[in-house]
Design an enzyme around this catalytic site. Structure first.
Site, PDB file in Angstrom:
ATOM      1  N   ASP A  70     -17.478  18.790   6.821  1.00  0.00           N
ATOM      2  CA  ASP A  70     -17.206  19.574   8.029  1.00  0.00           C
ATOM      3  C   ASP A  70     -18.302  19.227   9.036  1.00  0.00           C
ATOM      4  O   ASP A  70     -19.321  18.626   8.689  1.00  0.00           O
ATOM      5  CB  ASP A  70     -17.223  21.080   7.699  1.00  0.00           C
ATOM      6  CG  ASP A  70     -16.881  21.942   8.912  1.00  0.00           C
ATOM      7  OD1 ASP A  70     -16.163  21.460   9.812  1.00  0.00           O
ATOM      8  OD2 ASP A  70     -17.347  23.097   8.976  1.00  0.00           O
ATOM      9  N   SER A  71     -18.113  19.685  10.269  1.00  0.00           N
ATOM     10  CA  SER A  71     -19.164  19.501  11.264  1.00  0.00           C
ATOM     11  C   SER A  71     -20.368  20.410  10.961  1.00  0.00           C
ATOM     12  O   SER A  71     -21.468  20.137  11.419  1.00  0.00           O
ATOM     13  CB  SER A  71     -18.622  19.847  12.652  1.00  0.00           C
ATOM     14  OG  SER A  71     -18.087  21.154  12.638  1.00  0.00           O
ATOM     15  N   TYR A 127     -18.143  19.974  17.068  1.00  0.00           N
ATOM     16  CA  TYR A 127     -17.326  18.808  17.402  1.00  0.00           C
ATOM     17  C   TYR A 127     -16.327  19.139  18.520  1.00  0.00           C
ATOM     18  O   TYR A 127     -15.999  18.287  19.337  1.00  0.00           O
ATOM     19  CB  TYR A 127     -16.515  18.369  16.173  1.00  0.00           C
ATOM     20  CG  TYR A 127     -17.234  17.485  15.176  1.00  0.00           C
ATOM     21  CD1 TYR A 127     -18.586  17.187  15.276  1.00  0.00           C
ATOM     22  CD2 TYR A 127     -16.531  16.933  14.098  1.00  0.00           C
ATOM     23  CE1 TYR A 127     -19.223  16.381  14.342  1.00  0.00           C
ATOM     24  CE2 TYR A 127     -17.147  16.119  13.168  1.00  0.00           C
ATOM     25  CZ  TYR A 127     -18.494  15.851  13.288  1.00  0.00           C
ATOM     26  OH  TYR A 127     -19.104  15.046  12.360  1.00  0.00           O
ATOM     27  N   CYS A 143     -12.462  20.791   7.889  1.00  0.00           N
ATOM     28  CA  CYS A 143     -12.602  21.039   9.322  1.00  0.00           C
ATOM     29  C   CYS A 143     -11.225  20.912   9.963  1.00  0.00           C
ATOM     30  O   CYS A 143     -10.587  19.849   9.879  1.00  0.00           O
ATOM     31  CB  CYS A 143     -13.554  20.007   9.921  1.00  0.00           C
ATOM     32  SG  CYS A 143     -13.713  20.118  11.717  1.00  0.00           S
ATOM     33  N   THR A 168     -10.568  20.960  13.149  1.00  0.00           N
ATOM     34  CA  THR A 168     -10.638  20.125  14.346  1.00  0.00           C
ATOM     35  C   THR A 168     -10.451  18.651  13.973  1.00  0.00           C
ATOM     36  O   THR A 168      -9.664  17.940  14.602  1.00  0.00           O
ATOM     37  CB  THR A 168     -11.986  20.351  15.060  1.00  0.00           C
ATOM     38  OG1 THR A 168     -12.130  21.759  15.292  1.00  0.00           O
ATOM     39  CG2 THR A 168     -12.056  19.619  16.373  1.00  0.00           C
ATOM     40  N   GLU A 204     -23.521  28.893  13.306  1.00  0.00           N
ATOM     41  CA  GLU A 204     -24.626  27.951  13.104  1.00  0.00           C
ATOM     42  C   GLU A 204     -25.979  28.626  13.354  1.00  0.00           C
ATOM     43  O   GLU A 204     -27.002  28.237  12.807  1.00  0.00           O
ATOM     44  CB  GLU A 204     -24.460  26.723  14.011  1.00  0.00           C
ATOM     45  CG  GLU A 204     -23.245  25.867  13.674  1.00  0.00           C
ATOM     46  CD  GLU A 204     -23.273  25.267  12.258  1.00  0.00           C
ATOM     47  OE1 GLU A 204     -24.358  24.893  11.787  1.00  0.00           O
ATOM     48  OE2 GLU A 204     -22.194  25.187  11.630  1.00  0.00           O
ATOM     49  N   CYS A 220     -10.136  27.595  11.985  1.00  0.00           N
ATOM     50  CA  CYS A 220     -11.430  26.903  12.038  1.00  0.00           C
ATOM     51  C   CYS A 220     -12.201  27.471  10.864  1.00  0.00           C
ATOM     52  O   CYS A 220     -12.286  28.704  10.710  1.00  0.00           O
ATOM     53  CB  CYS A 220     -12.167  27.197  13.343  1.00  0.00           C
ATOM     54  SG  CYS A 220     -13.896  26.675  13.318  1.00  0.00           S
ATOM     55  N   HIS A 227     -15.203  27.813  10.230  1.00  0.00           N
ATOM     56  CA  HIS A 227     -16.328  28.688  10.583  1.00  0.00           C
ATOM     57  C   HIS A 227     -15.891  30.148  10.707  1.00  0.00           C
ATOM     58  O   HIS A 227     -16.690  31.067  10.529  1.00  0.00           O
ATOM     59  CB  HIS A 227     -16.945  28.255  11.913  1.00  0.00           C
ATOM     60  CG  HIS A 227     -17.870  27.075  11.806  1.00  0.00           C
ATOM     61  ND1 HIS A 227     -17.433  25.792  11.613  1.00  0.00           N
ATOM     62  CD2 HIS A 227     -19.228  27.003  11.882  1.00  0.00           C
ATOM     63  CE1 HIS A 227     -18.477  24.973  11.585  1.00  0.00           C
ATOM     64  NE2 HIS A 227     -19.578  25.688  11.751  1.00  0.00           N
TER      65      HIS A 227
HETATM   66  N1  DGL Z   1     -15.286  24.115  11.100  1.00  0.00           N
HETATM   67  C1  DGL Z   1     -14.740  23.305  12.163  1.00  0.00           C
HETATM   68  C2  DGL Z   1     -13.224  23.534  12.225  1.00  0.00           C
HETATM   69  O1  DGL Z   1     -12.647  23.958  11.237  1.00  0.00           O
HETATM   70  C3  DGL Z   1     -15.514  23.527  13.424  1.00  0.00           C
HETATM   71  C4  DGL Z   1     -15.285  22.460  14.452  1.00  0.00           C
HETATM   72  C5  DGL Z   1     -16.409  22.251  15.458  1.00  0.00           C
HETATM   73  O2  DGL Z   1     -17.450  21.739  15.072  1.00  0.00           O
HETATM   74  O3  DGL Z   1     -16.196  22.550  16.641  1.00  0.00           O
HETATM   75  O4  DGL Z   1     -12.577  23.253  13.206  1.00  0.00           O
END
Ligand code: DGL
Length: 270
Positions: A16-17, A48, A79, A81, A158, A190, A192
């Protein structure tokens, strides 16, 4: 039971990011405790979703390239995204079966909805791609999808700021349109957003179902592994790599994994 082959023994790669993917990793470990996992969080470049599709694709492919060097037997894009923007490109880098979070989540939402009204909370990049809407329409003809971008939620996670009035008010603000749309199911599109699950459930009320992305993804991975599951009664290892290490990462890992002896946290440059 003895381990059968070296291939079965290979880890499952997850990335993931940032910290969102760890909720998927935790569910994978619960569902498949004998498997070993290698996880990469590209925290140096999170979020991201604020980047162009070309840059998201480049960073996602670099993350996948790093994990590919660990010779995994399967990979999980934790992720949404990346799943929405760069799925084919990432699959091209990883020469093993790739499971993404978006499709199992959409399938779970399709199974749960009764009134065919589904709310999707996601990053702006995922909303822009419209992938949830397209996939849900294939699964549930006539479904009404209300999508909402929530750009402040990833930075809050974060930062380690998921509790209290400010995150709650931000979540409530993002939910306004979805509440008006009378949905009976909400997708946390997402990874997060899992950290805001209680705030979201509270604001939506008990009658609305929140799809469990980590569990749905873990089930899908278990199904895919079939015979290449690692047969062992000992827990697998969890090696976490991140392009930036901070207290928030340690705190999240500590709260998600009860057996810390099997977890390592390692810096890696991205
Ligand atoms: N956890 C990522 C997702 O599911 C976050 C993406 C991001 O870094 O903007 O989309």
């Amino acid at each position: 039971m003895m381990d059968m082959t070296t291939h079965d023994h290979a880890p499952i790669a997850v990335f993931d990011s940032g910290l969102g993917g760890l909720t998927v990793l935790a569910a994978l470990h619960r569902r498949l405790p004998s498997e070993s996992f290698v996880f990469f969080a590209d925290r140096a470049r999170v979020p991201y979703a604020s980047l162009s599709p070309a840059l998201i694709t480049r960073y996602a492919c670099e993350s996948a390239g790093f994990l590919s060097e660990q010779t995994p037997k399967a990979a999980v894009i934790a992720c949404n995204t990346v799943s929405a923007v760069a799925l084919r490109e990432v699959e091209g880098v990883l020469k093993v079966p790739v499971i993404n979070v978006l499709h199992p989540t959409a399938a779970a939402a399709a199974r749960v909805t009764r009134n065919k009204r589904i709310g999707v909370l996601a990053t702006n990049a995922t909303v822009k791609r419209n992938t949830y809407s397209v996939v849900l329409n294939e699964l549930v003809p006539g479904v009404e999808v209300t999508s909402q971008g929530c750009p402040l939620l990833v930075p809050l996670v974060e930062e380690g700021w998921t509790e209290g009035d400010i995150p709650r008010l931000i979540v409530e603000h993002y939910l306004e349109r979805i509440q008006t749309a009378k949905v009976d199911t909400v997708v946390l599109g997402c990874t997060h957003y899992e950290y805001f699950r209680e705030h979201i459930q509270h604001a939506m009320g008990g009658a609305v179902s929140l799809v469990d992305t980590p569990a749905a993804t873990a089930d899908e991975v278990a199904r895919h592994l079939g015979d290449s599951r690692r047969a062992s009664d000992r827990p697998g290892r969890i090696d976490i790599y991140s392009s930036d290490i901070s207290d928030a990462l340690y705190r999240v890992v500590e709260s998600l994994f009860s057996d810390h002896s099997i977890v390592t946290i390692n810096p890696v440059s991205s």
